[in-house]
Design a protein around this motif. Structure first.
Motif, PDB file in Angstrom:
ATOM      1  N   ALA A 304     -18.567 -44.132  36.001  1.00 13.22           N
ATOM      2  CA  ALA A 304     -18.768 -42.603  36.202  1.00 13.22           C
ATOM      3  C   ALA A 304     -17.315 -41.938  35.671  1.00 13.22           C
ATOM      4  O   ALA A 304     -17.295 -40.648  35.254  1.00 13.22           O
ATOM      5  CB  ALA A 304     -18.846 -42.176  37.609  1.00 13.22           C
ATOM      6  N   LEU A 305     -16.183 -42.430  35.912  1.00  8.36           N
ATOM      7  CA  LEU A 305     -15.003 -42.020  35.402  1.00  8.36           C
ATOM      8  C   LEU A 305     -14.769 -42.034  33.981  1.00  8.36           C
ATOM      9  O   LEU A 305     -14.343 -41.074  33.443  1.00  8.36           O
ATOM     10  CB  LEU A 305     -13.894 -42.923  35.910  1.00  8.36           C
ATOM     11  N   LYS A 306     -15.470 -42.968  33.162  1.00  9.60           N
ATOM     12  CA  LYS A 306     -15.381 -42.835  31.766  1.00  9.60           C
ATOM     13  C   LYS A 306     -16.263 -41.864  31.296  1.00  9.60           C
ATOM     14  O   LYS A 306     -16.112 -41.243  29.970  1.00  9.60           O
ATOM     15  CB  LYS A 306     -15.799 -44.253  31.378  1.00  9.60           C
ATOM     16  N   ALA A 307     -17.282 -41.584  32.051  1.00  5.16           N
ATOM     17  CA  ALA A 307     -18.292 -40.594  31.610  1.00  5.16           C
ATOM     18  C   ALA A 307     -17.793 -39.074  31.610  1.00  5.16           C
ATOM     19  O   ALA A 307     -18.189 -38.188  30.784  1.00  5.16           O
ATOM     20  CB  ALA A 307     -19.521 -40.578  32.224  1.00  5.16           C
ATOM     21  N   VAL A 308     -16.765 -38.923  32.247  1.00  8.85           N
ATOM     22  CA  VAL A 308     -15.935 -37.601  32.137  1.00  8.85           C
ATOM     23  C   VAL A 308     -15.226 -37.430  30.805  1.00  8.85           C
ATOM     24  O   VAL A 308     -14.569 -38.312  30.456  1.00  8.85           O
ATOM     25  CB  VAL A 308     -14.963 -37.483  33.443  1.00  8.85           C
ATOM     26  N   PRO A 309     -15.696 -36.192  29.975  1.00 10.43           N
ATOM     27  CA  PRO A 309     -14.920 -36.088  28.827  1.00 10.43           C
ATOM     28  C   PRO A 309     -13.462 -36.153  28.647  1.00 10.43           C
ATOM     29  O   PRO A 309     -12.740 -35.537  29.676  1.00 10.43           O
ATOM     30  CB  PRO A 309     -15.468 -34.897  28.491  1.00 10.43           C
ATOM     31  N   PRO A 310     -12.801 -36.567  27.702  1.00 14.46           N
ATOM     32  CA  PRO A 310     -11.326 -36.629  27.769  1.00 14.46           C
ATOM     33  C   PRO A 310     -10.896 -35.102  27.777  1.00 14.46           C
ATOM     34  O   PRO A 310      -9.703 -35.055  28.230  1.00 14.46           O
ATOM     35  CB  PRO A 310     -11.082 -37.359  26.480  1.00 14.46           C
ATOM     36  N   SER A 311     -11.496 -34.284  27.223  1.00 17.94           N
ATOM     37  CA  SER A 311     -11.005 -32.741  27.112  1.00 17.94           C
ATOM     38  C   SER A 311     -10.653 -32.259  28.511  1.00 17.94           C
ATOM     39  O   SER A 311      -9.820 -31.522  28.727  1.00 17.94           O
ATOM     40  CB  SER A 311     -12.064 -31.920  26.320  1.00 17.94           C
ATOM     41  N   ILE A 312     -11.391 -32.648  29.563  1.00 15.49           N
ATOM     42  CA  ILE A 312     -11.214 -32.172  30.908  1.00 15.49           C
ATOM     43  C   ILE A 312      -9.783 -32.716  31.306  1.00 15.49           C
ATOM     44  O   ILE A 312      -8.788 -31.843  31.798  1.00 15.49           O
ATOM     45  CB  ILE A 312     -12.121 -32.743  32.204  1.00 15.49           C
ATOM     46  N   ARG A 313      -9.263 -34.038  30.998  1.00 11.45           N
ATOM     47  CA  ARG A 313      -8.036 -34.371  31.217  1.00 11.45           C
ATOM     48  C   ARG A 313      -7.046 -33.610  30.488  1.00 11.45           C
ATOM     49  O   ARG A 313      -5.892 -33.522  31.045  1.00 11.45           O
ATOM     50  CB  ARG A 313      -7.914 -35.981  30.998  1.00 11.45           C
ATOM     51  N   MET A 336     -18.045 -37.814  40.835  1.00  7.74           N
ATOM     52  CA  MET A 336     -18.580 -38.250  42.178  1.00  7.74           C
ATOM     53  C   MET A 336     -19.995 -38.451  42.342  1.00  7.74           C
ATOM     54  O   MET A 336     -20.503 -39.254  42.836  1.00  7.74           O
ATOM     55  CB  MET A 336     -18.423 -37.221  43.160  1.00  7.74           C
ATOM     56  N   PRO A 337     -20.819 -37.638  41.474  1.00  4.72           N
ATOM     57  CA  PRO A 337     -22.284 -37.732  41.605  1.00  4.72           C
ATOM     58  C   PRO A 337     -22.762 -39.481  40.879  1.00  4.72           C
ATOM     59  O   PRO A 337     -23.425 -39.954  41.644  1.00  4.72           O
ATOM     60  CB  PRO A 337     -23.054 -36.901  40.635  1.00  4.72           C
ATOM     61  N   GLY A 338     -22.313 -39.849  39.925  1.00  4.87           N
ATOM     62  CA  GLY A 338     -22.373 -40.972  39.619  1.00  4.87           C
ATOM     63  C   GLY A 338     -21.931 -42.113  40.548  1.00  4.87           C
ATOM     64  O   GLY A 338     -22.479 -43.146  40.679  1.00  4.87           O
ATOM     65  N   ILE A 339     -20.839 -41.785  40.972  1.00  2.81           N
ATOM     66  CA  ILE A 339     -20.121 -42.842  42.215  1.00  2.81           C
ATOM     67  C   ILE A 339     -21.064 -42.917  43.401  1.00  2.81           C
ATOM     68  O   ILE A 339     -21.401 -44.075  43.821  1.00  2.81           O
ATOM     69  CB  ILE A 339     -18.780 -42.267  42.656  1.00  2.81           C
ATOM     70  N   LEU A 340     -21.831 -41.600  43.835  1.00  4.78           N
ATOM     71  CA  LEU A 340     -22.502 -41.811  44.877  1.00  4.78           C
ATOM     72  C   LEU A 340     -23.699 -42.624  44.296  1.00  4.78           C
ATOM     73  O   LEU A 340     -24.363 -43.267  45.456  1.00  4.78           O
ATOM     74  CB  LEU A 340     -22.812 -40.459  45.486  1.00  4.78           C
TER      75      LEU A 340
END
Length: 428
Positions: A304-313, A336-340
């Motif tokens: 789930a963390l990997k799925a967040v685009p690098p542009s956000i960071r 968090m949705p993917g984590i849950l």
């Protein structure tokens, strides 16, 4: 050479048409095999569910006898109603219904066997809850014993030779008299969910197993969720990429594929052997299941963390946010949705595990529901194991019914995971 090459791209050429037909045949075979595999899987699923329903639906109803019980004050201590001779009270009640066997103790004993051995406690509980009934005659629904319950549900065939069935002709005749008199009912068996386990199938229930599973899952969640998320965040966002982190990642992936019985052996050796914790308690069961669920939660959280685009960071870092602020203020909420979803699926898997709980002793015969996670209890999978191993005929349908209850919980948890994924999922 030129003619041969041109023939390959000529739609009307025989070689091209032959190749096209061969490709279509291969595609048709692939589709046929795929549809066949899906059909076989669906048929096996229908067969499984159908067999469970056809066997287990009998357990969702229970045969009761509505009888007029006289609370004889001579047999009940008015100051302590729980000390009454309720077995004799029920015997007197059956004697009144069959007055023609007044002088035959053997026949009277057969009549009292129509009632469940727990029927006396049903009558006792009524007197304890309301001492005002002492001296009165009150109609009470009490469960019948398992053989007569099987008879009323059609699982005992009266046409079978007498020596090959549990009930004799005279016993069936006595029960039919009660049926003809309108005393026999077959309501929904709420006791399957509100009673704890019992040696008598007609009153055995899943209350203790459901509460035990709930406590074990609660402990599992409280331990595995924060530890799993913390480990995943560190490995994905903060840990340096070197051989040590690669080794840890490989071991986590390997642990996710380890058979559950290994985690049961680990829990038995560490929690019970080294730490001296008690057996058969949901707290130890939850700790053991947490060990098994941790790799699943870590892997799901990292994905789930990997799925967040690098542009956000990069955007957060560009406006001056620290690494910690980026992770906990921007990346983690979006993941968090993917984590849950991964957590719920991991807990659903833990709910259906039997081997780890068997190894730590959560298959004991417990006749009361646990009040805390530190009380002895069973769980739904181990309760199914206990009932499946029981020789009484009545536990056959209850085993299938317990499996249906467990499947209901599993389907519900997976449905919640799917809902959360579609509700909060973001597409980038």
């Amino acid at each position: 050479m030129t003619d041969a090459t041109n023939d390959k791209f000529d739609w009307a050429a025989p070689a091209f048409q032959a190749g096209l037909r061969k490709r279509k045949r291969n595609e048709l075979w692939l589709k046929t095999l795929g549809l066949g595999a899906i059909s076989i899987a669906f048929a096996m699923l229908l067969l499984l569910v159908g067999s469970l329903i056809s066997t287990g639906y009998h357990a969702f109803t229970q045969t009761h006898l509505e009888i007029a019980v006289h609370f004889d004050p001579e047999l009940i201590d008015a100051d302590a109603p729980e000390r009454g001779n309720y077995r004799q009270i029920l015997s007197d009640t059956m004697h009144k219904e069959f007055s023609d066997v007044a002088d035959d103790r053997d026949e009277l004993r057969k009549l009292t066997k129509i009632l469940s051995n727990r029927a006396q406690f049903t009558v006792r509980d009524r007197a304890v809850a309301n001492p005002g009934v002492i001296g009165q005659t009150v109609k009470i629904n009490v469960p019948v014993s398992d053989p007569y319950d099987q008879l009323n549900k059609g699982l005992i065939n009266p046409e079978t030779p007498e020596e090959n069935r549990r009930l004799k002709d005279d016993e069936i005749a006595n029960f039919n008299k009660l049926v003809d008199a309108g005393f026999v009912t077959k309501p929904l068996n709420w006791a399957l969910l509100t009673n704890a386990d019992s040696r008598f199938p007609e009153v055995a229930g899943l209350k203790g197993a459901i509460i035990g599973s709930a406590y074990a899952l609660l402990v599992c969640f409280l331990l595995s969720f924060p530890v799993g998320i913390g480990a995943a965040i560190y490995l994905e966002e903060f840990a340096p990429k070197n051989r040590i982190s690669d080794l840890i990642e490989i071991n986590i992936n390997n642990l996710a594929a380890v058979p559950s019985v290994v985690f049961g052996l680990l829990g038995l050796a560490v929690f019970i052997g080294w730490f001296g914790m008690p057996r058969s308690v949901p707290f130890v069961g939850g700790m053991t299941l947490a060990l098994m669920t941790l790799p699943t939660i870590i892997i799901a959280t990292r994905a789930a963390l990997k799925a967040v685009p690098p542009s956000i960071r990069e955007a957060a870092l560009g406006v001056g946010a620290s690494k910690q602020q980026v992770v906990f203020g921007h990346v983690l909420p979006l993941a968090m949705p993917g984590i849950l979803t991964g957590t719920i699926i991991g807990l659903a898997q833990a709910l259906g595990e039997t081997a780890p709980l068997l190894l730590i002793g959560m298959n004991a015969f417990i006749t009361s529901a646990p009040s805390t996670p530190f009380d002895s209890a069973t769980a739904l999978p181990t309760q199914i194991f206990i009932w499946a191993d029981s020789p009484e005929r009545g536990f056959v349908s209850r085993t299938s019914a317990a499996i249906l209850v467990l499947l209901t919980f599993l389907i519900t948890m997976n449905a919640i995971a799917i809902y959360l994924r579609h509700k909060f999922e973001r597409k980038w």
